[in-house]
Design a protein around this motif. Structure first.
Motif, PDB file in Angstrom:
ATOM      1  N   ASP A  68       0.842  -1.202   0.000  1.00 51.55           N
ATOM      2  CA  ASP A  68       0.000   0.000   0.000  1.00 51.55           C
ATOM      3  C   ASP A  68       0.875   1.249   0.000  1.00 51.55           C
ATOM      4  OD1 ASP A  68       1.047  -0.289   2.515  1.00 51.55           O
ATOM      5  OD2 ASP A  68      -0.820   0.065   3.591  1.00 51.55           O
ATOM      6  N   ALA A  69       0.243   2.415   0.034  1.00 51.77           N
ATOM      7  CA  ALA A  69       0.971   3.681  -0.041  1.00 51.77           C
ATOM      8  C   ALA A  69       1.912   3.855   1.150  1.00 51.77           C
ATOM      9  CB  ALA A  69      -0.001   4.848  -0.135  1.00 51.77           C
ATOM     10  N   ARG A  72       4.895   1.777   0.559  1.00 55.92           N
ATOM     11  CA  ARG A  72       5.773   2.348  -0.470  1.00 55.92           C
ATOM     12  C   ARG A  72       6.603   3.487   0.109  1.00 55.92           C
ATOM     13  NH1 ARG A  72       1.204   1.200  -3.489  1.00 55.92           N
ATOM     14  NH2 ARG A  72       0.391   3.322  -3.348  1.00 55.92           N
ATOM     15  N   ARG A 127      -2.651   6.904   8.486  1.00 56.86           N
ATOM     16  CA  ARG A 127      -3.756   6.091   7.965  1.00 56.86           C
ATOM     17  C   ARG A 127      -4.198   6.581   6.598  1.00 56.86           C
ATOM     18  NH1 ARG A 127      -7.659   6.016  12.989  1.00 56.86           N
ATOM     19  NH2 ARG A 127      -6.014   5.747  14.473  1.00 56.86           N
ATOM     20  N   ASP A 128      -4.082   7.879   6.378  1.00 59.61           N
ATOM     21  CA  ASP A 128      -4.526   8.454   5.112  1.00 59.61           C
ATOM     22  C   ASP A 128      -3.364   8.606   4.123  1.00 59.61           C
ATOM     23  OD1 ASP A 128      -3.186  10.425   6.474  1.00 59.61           O
ATOM     24  OD2 ASP A 128      -4.565  12.022   5.879  1.00 59.61           O
ATOM     25  N   ALA A 129      -2.445   7.668   4.123  1.00 60.66           N
ATOM     26  CA  ALA A 129      -1.282   7.738   3.234  1.00 60.66           C
ATOM     27  C   ALA A 129      -1.693   7.658   1.767  1.00 60.66           C
ATOM     28  CB  ALA A 129      -0.303   6.618   3.565  1.00 60.66           C
ATOM     29  N   GLU A 130      -2.856   7.094   1.494  1.00 60.80           N
ATOM     30  CA  GLU A 130      -3.336   7.001   0.110  1.00 60.80           C
ATOM     31  C   GLU A 130      -3.619   8.375  -0.480  1.00 60.80           C
ATOM     32  OE1 GLU A 130      -3.423   4.189  -1.586  1.00 60.80           O
ATOM     33  OE2 GLU A 130      -2.884   2.958   0.143  1.00 60.80           O
ATOM     34  N   THR A 131      -3.869   9.369   0.374  1.00 60.91           N
ATOM     35  CA  THR A 131      -4.165  10.711  -0.134  1.00 60.91           C
ATOM     36  C   THR A 131      -2.904  11.494  -0.502  1.00 60.91           C
ATOM     37  OG1 THR A 131      -4.140  11.673   2.090  1.00 60.91           O
ATOM     38  CG2 THR A 131      -6.249  10.827   1.264  1.00 60.91           C
ATOM     39  N   ASP A 133       0.612  12.352  -2.438  1.00 58.41           N
ATOM     40  CA  ASP A 133       1.066  12.232  -3.822  1.00 58.41           C
ATOM     41  C   ASP A 133       2.323  11.361  -3.852  1.00 58.41           C
ATOM     42  OD1 ASP A 133       1.482  12.481  -6.495  1.00 58.41           O
ATOM     43  OD2 ASP A 133       2.009  14.616  -6.451  1.00 58.41           O
ATOM     44  N   THR A 134       2.131  10.045  -3.861  1.00 59.53           N
ATOM     45  CA  THR A 134       3.266   9.132  -3.828  1.00 59.53           C
ATOM     46  C   THR A 134       4.012   9.086  -5.161  1.00 59.53           C
ATOM     47  OG1 THR A 134       1.816   7.267  -4.337  1.00 59.53           O
ATOM     48  CG2 THR A 134       2.297   7.678  -2.013  1.00 59.53           C
ATOM     49  N   THR A 135       3.362   9.464  -6.239  1.00 60.97           N
ATOM     50  CA  THR A 135       4.050   9.476  -7.536  1.00 60.97           C
ATOM     51  C   THR A 135       5.144  10.543  -7.546  1.00 60.97           C
ATOM     52  OG1 THR A 135       1.995   8.775  -8.576  1.00 60.97           O
ATOM     53  CG2 THR A 135       3.711   9.635 -10.016  1.00 60.97           C
TER      54      THR A 135
END
Length: 154
Positions: A68-69, A72, A127-131, A133-135
């Motif tokens: 998951d983010a 990563r 918890r909100d790592a998906e929000t 900008d991992t790109t």
């Protein structure tokens, strides 16, 4: 003494100029030295390009293996910490703003303390790592990882 009236004198004949081929031995040595130098430079550049690609593949593979983010981001941080030990033996023990400041050393614009790189501070624990900008973080961390592995401050 009597002169000989039937003797015909001619001008002195110069030998013909030597041809340019084959060159003298010194030119062969110079050509060989230049060839060795060019081969060494090309070989070094190819080796560095190969090494750079290998590190990029390692970085991308380790980050892609995370589920998951947050994973990563943790993988990026771990890779950066391993690479940072090449410059400073205790760099893997830095945390918080000290760690981000170390990553910003020599990089214009301070992208780790003020930009997308700030997610390395606590992104792996959110918890909100998906929000996040991992790109953009991935591109930034990968460029810094390569720079650290190549031994450059930038």
């Amino acid at each position: 003494m009597a002169t000989m009236p039937d003797l015909v004198l001619r001008d002195i004949h110069q030998p013909s100029a030597p041809s340019w081929w084959p060159p003298a031995v010194g030119w062969w040595w110079l050509a060989a030295a230049l060839l060795v130098l060019v081969c060494a430079v090309v070989g070094w550049r190819l080796f560095r390009a190969w090494r750079r690609r290998r590190w990029q593949q390692l970085f991308d593979a380790e980050v892609a293996a995370a589920p998951d983010a947050a994973g990563r981001i943790a993988a990026m941080s771990s890779l950066l910490r391993r690479a940072a030990r090449r410059h400073r033996p205790d760099a893997d023990r830095l945390h918080g703003d000290e760690w981000l400041s170390f990553l910003d050393t020599g990089v214009p614009g301070a992208p780790f303390t003020t930009g997308d790189g700030i997610a390395l501070r606590d992104g792996a624990f959110r918890r909100d790592a998906e929000t996040l900008d991992t790109t953009a973080l991935h591109a930034l961390a990968r460029a810094r990882f390569i720079a650290l592995m190549l031994g450059r401050r930038r």
